[in-house]
Enzyme design. Sequence first.
Site, mmCIF file in Angstrom:
data_model
loop_
_atom_site.group_PDB
_atom_site.id
_atom_site.type_symbol
_atom_site.label_atom_id
_atom_site.label_comp_id
_atom_site.label_asym_id
_atom_site.label_seq_id
_atom_site.Cartn_x
_atom_site.Cartn_y
_atom_site.Cartn_z
ATOM 1 C CE LYS A 13 -3.712 -2.388 2.544
ATOM 2 N NZ LYS A 13 -4.559 -2.344 3.770
ATOM 3 C CE1 TYR A 55 -9.151 -2.927 0.825
ATOM 4 C CE2 TYR A 55 -8.464 -0.858 -0.186
ATOM 5 C CZ TYR A 55 -8.157 -2.013 0.519
ATOM 6 O OH TYR A 55 -6.863 -2.262 0.921
ATOM 7 C CG ASN A 69 -3.219 -2.818 7.196
ATOM 8 O OD1 ASN A 69 -3.138 -2.335 6.066
ATOM 9 N ND2 ASN A 69 -4.239 -3.565 7.574
ATOM 10 C CG HIS A 109 -5.127 -6.134 -0.411
ATOM 11 N ND1 HIS A 109 -6.311 -6.166 0.285
ATOM 12 C CD2 HIS A 109 -5.279 -6.998 -1.454
ATOM 13 C CE1 HIS A 109 -7.142 -7.000 -0.325
ATOM 14 N NE2 HIS A 109 -6.543 -7.520 -1.380
ATOM 15 C CD GLU A 137 -8.853 -8.804 -3.606
ATOM 16 O OE1 GLU A 137 -7.702 -9.262 -3.369
ATOM 17 O OE2 GLU A 137 -9.686 -8.580 -2.711
HETATM 18 O O1 YYY Z 1 -8.094 -8.151 4.497
HETATM 19 P P1 YYY Z 1 -7.455 -7.169 5.449
HETATM 20 O O2 YYY Z 1 -6.671 -6.075 4.761
HETATM 21 O O3 YYY Z 1 -6.645 -7.847 6.518
HETATM 22 O O4 YYY Z 1 -8.645 -6.437 6.270
HETATM 23 P P2 YYY Z 1 -10.124 -6.043 5.812
HETATM 24 O O5 YYY Z 1 -11.031 -6.377 6.944
HETATM 25 O O6 YYY Z 1 -10.460 -6.592 4.469
HETATM 26 O O7 YYY Z 1 -10.043 -4.449 5.717
HETATM 27 C C1 YYY Z 1 -9.437 -3.826 4.608
HETATM 28 C C2 YYY Z 1 -8.583 -2.686 5.099
HETATM 29 O O8 YYY Z 1 -9.383 -1.676 5.718
HETATM 30 C C3 YYY Z 1 -7.573 -3.052 6.191
HETATM 31 O O9 YYY Z 1 -6.397 -3.631 5.666
HETATM 32 C C4 YYY Z 1 -7.311 -1.728 6.842
HETATM 33 C C5 YYY Z 1 -8.640 -1.012 6.721
HETATM 34 N N1 YYY Z 1 -9.374 -1.066 7.999
HETATM 35 C C6 YYY Z 1 -9.382 0.059 8.829
HETATM 36 O O10 YYY Z 1 -8.774 1.074 8.476
HETATM 37 N N2 YYY Z 1 -10.043 0.021 10.030
HETATM 38 C C7 YYY Z 1 -10.698 -1.087 10.412
HETATM 39 N N3 YYY Z 1 -11.324 -1.099 11.584
HETATM 40 C C8 YYY Z 1 -10.704 -2.236 9.586
HETATM 41 C C9 YYY Z 1 -10.031 -2.191 8.382
HETATM 42 MG MG MG Z 2 -9.632 -7.931 3.153
#
Ligand code: YYY
Ligand code: MG
Length: 149
Positions: free
Chosen positions: A9, A49, A112, A115, A126
Amino acid sequence: MDKTFLMVKPDGVQRQIIGDVVNRFERKGLQLVAAKLMMVSVELAEKHYGEHKGKPFYEDLLKFITSGPVFAMVWQGENVVEITRKLIGKTNPMDAEPGTIRGDYCLYVSKNIIHGSDSPESAKREIALFFQENEIVEYEKLIDNWIYK
Ligand code: YYY
Ligand code: MG
């Protein structure tokens, strides 16, 4: 062979850890079959997303993912989706184990670093969003005999 979509990212690109991220998947034995540095348009971000539309973090997530270049990749290997999700670690870096990418490199859920597709179905979707079919390079990885059964 199974494929997955992985993306460093904008925070990971700015922090210059593309190489470290790629190295983690390479040393595991997985195979890189496509990669490019690119900007994500708002339109592409909304598609990518889509499942999060309406959630409290959605608007900020779109802003973040379109804020600078990302490094988009396709990786290949047996059970590659599950394996890469393990190497990436939990969504919130506070919960991600040390030794995982998120556990080692970041502190905050909205920054984080990486992805990774969460299922073979989302991987397929994707990959098709980010890559043309002719951008995926099929080639024989000659050391696979030393990696797979
Ligand atoms: O697949 P992953 O990236 O681990 O998490 P997702 O639940 O698909 O959420 C996508 C993305 O959204 C996440 O990497 C960070 C962001 N996010 C956020 O900013 N705050 C949250 N509470 C949950 C997700
Ligand atoms: Mg995800």
